[in-house]
Design a protein around this motif. Structure first.
Motif: not given
Length: 515
Positions: A57-62, A104-106, A130-133, A212-217
């Motif tokens: 793994x090369x990134x951490x999500x959430x 960034x939504x904009x 997808x957020x509701x899901x 898209x919601x929480x980003x990649x870290x």
């Protein structure tokens, strides 16, 4: 708190470390036995000369999930890890067409309208639905499925209408987007599960939503530093980690796991055994087949597996002006995916994932130099491919594709250090069953109750953790498996709920015990 029960853990991958951290903080006498000379498994560090790479793994999500685990043991993740968010998320290349999504939504809406006019409404619908899901799926990922009646819960009944389980990832995305490239941009994440977007259950569109919601870290030093952080906490609580100490067998007496037989001939006792080894490898190698019923070798061979990966790690003697994450899509992406997951042949037109963390993280290479990690999805070892013969052929194909990029046109002459991992190497060096890098496939008949249970069916006082059990592969879900398995282990001794049963770990009063 004090608890003298001994837990023997097989494997120091992220799941084994996470469950050990939780149990050690509860007072269990935790002993981890790792076959390799290093910790982390597929989330370990690779050092080539002066260059450092993540193996897998090369990134951490959430990161909130891991933050909660550290909070639950009275620690702050950020005292151990320096985490940087990656912006943009990645750069996707479809021939000459480039798309760089952003959290960034904009920026994202502007990028969409510039590259795919008229698509922003579909994106906003995607994020909403997808957020509701995700809100419903999350509750299912946090509960164990050890019996069929676990399906008959309020959480499941509320989630079912939202899961899109009978659709596919590609089909679901077709309700949001018309442009094929956009569908690919939001569906390639199904490869994190080692599956085709045309076959992967539609539930897993939440993977791209999460990005898209929480980003990649990116943790400074690499994702492997998450494992180092957990190992540090385990030792702080008196746990033990033994590297270069392989396990030969799980010792079973009258249907109960009672310890381990190590490869060096030593026998170690344990009140409980937790298996973090790759599930297919563990079931076919670490048990006497006479001790198994449901998961005998012949039954494991019938299981559906993820694809594999061909890995190329290179240390480059110059700085590179590349995105942190970049995906080069095949011209015929669907055919490329089917080659990898269905017809099981090496694709003549492959896709590549290219990771270039050096700009964000200067600790990985000497000043003025770069690390480059290249991943090519390939069939697992169920395919009839001679990897000894294809090893160099695939390397040449990858370098030829990379050299199409202006920044990499002379990459061959710039390589100072190099390592290759093929599916055969995943199996023989990393003990991954059939080289299936992402473990068991996540088809409907291998999810939740139908995935190997966190409390192992065939042997009592034996628990599973990692990508081969519920909720599945990927670091966030592996950490959830650790939370579930530690709960199950603790609750077999305690009638009351364990201290980890709530999503946010200890209450303030309980947390103070560990400070």
């Amino acid at each position: 708190m004090s608890n003298k029960r001994k837990v023997a853990v097989v494997g120091a991958g992220p799941g084994g470390l996470a469950v050990s951290m939780l149990l050690a903080a509860q007072g269990y006498d935790v002993h981890i036995y790792e076959k390799q000379s290093f910790i982390g498994g597929r989330t370990s560090k690779l050092t080539l000369g002066e260059y450092t790479f993540d193996v897998g793994p090369t990134f951490f999500m959430m990161p909130s999930i891991l933050e909660e685990l550290f909070q639950a043991v009275g620690r702050n993740l950020h005292d151990y890890i320096d985490m940087k968010e990656v912006e943009p998320l990645y750069t996707l290349k479809f021939g000459e067409h480039t798309f760089s999504p952003s959290r960034n939504k904009e920026k994202m809406l502007k990028e969409l309208e510039e590259k795919f006019p008229g698509s922003s409404a579909g994106y906003e619908k995607f994020m909403e639905l997808e957020g509701e899901k995700f809100e419903h799926v999350t509750k299912l990922l946090q509960q164990p499925f050890t019996k069929l009646t676990d399906f008959i819960t309020g959480n499941m009944l509320r989630a079912l209408p939202k899961l899109n389980a009978l659709d596919t990832v590609y089909g679901r995305l077709s309700t949001y987007f018309d442009d094929e490239r956009l569908k690919y941009a939001f569906s390639f994440q199904s490869k994190y599960l080692g599956m085709s977007a045309w076959e992967c259950p539609g539930t897993f569109t939440i993977l791209s939503y999460l990005e898209h919601k929480f980003g990649l870290h990116h943790p400074i030093g690499g994702v492997n530093q998450l494992c180092e952080a957990m190992a540090a906490v385990i030792r702080e609580y008196g746990g033990h980690i033994y590297t270069d100490t392989g396990v030969k067998k799980v010792l079973v007496k009258q249907g109960r796991a009672v310890g381990l037989l190590l490869e060096n001939g030593e026998k170690v006792n344990g009140d409980d055994v937790v298996i973090n080894a790759d599930f297919g490898h563990a079931a076919t190698n670490l048990f006497e087949q006479s001790d198994l019923k449901k998961y005998k070798r012949e039954n494991i061979e019938k299981r559906k597996l993820s694809c594999s990966t061909y890995m190329l790690y290179v240390g480059v003697n110059k700085p590179l002006n590349l995105p942190h994450h970049m995906i080069l899509f095949a011209d015929d992406y669907r055919n490329n995916v089917e080659d990898t997951t269905k017809t099981m042949v090496l694709s003549e037109d492959p896709s590549l994932y290219v990771h270039h963390p050096s700009k964000l993280d200067p600790t990985l290479a000497p000043q003025g130099k770069s690390v480059l990690y290249v991943l090519m999805p390939v069939p697992n070892l169920q395919a009839d491919i001679d990897w000894d013969a294809e090893r160099e052929n695939v390397r040449e194909r990858i370098l030829t594709l990379l050299e199409r990029e202006p920044e990499l046109k002379d990459i061959r002459s710039s390589i100072e250090e190099e390592k290759i991992i093929t599916p055969l190497d995943w199996q023989n060096e990393m003990y991954v069953y059939k080289g299936a890098t992402f473990s068991l496939a996540h088809s409907l008949d291998q999810m939740m109750y139908f995935r190997p249970h966190n409390k192992f069916d065939d042997v009592d006082h034996c628990f599973l953790v990692g990508g081969g059990t519920h909720p599945g592969s990927g670091l966030p879900t592996i950490f959830e498996s650790a939370r579930i398995s530690s709960n199950l282990l603790i609750n077999q001794y305690e009638k009351k709920k364990s201290y980890f049963s709530k999503n946010k770990g200890f209450s303030q009063e309980e947390s103070s015990v560990w400070k």
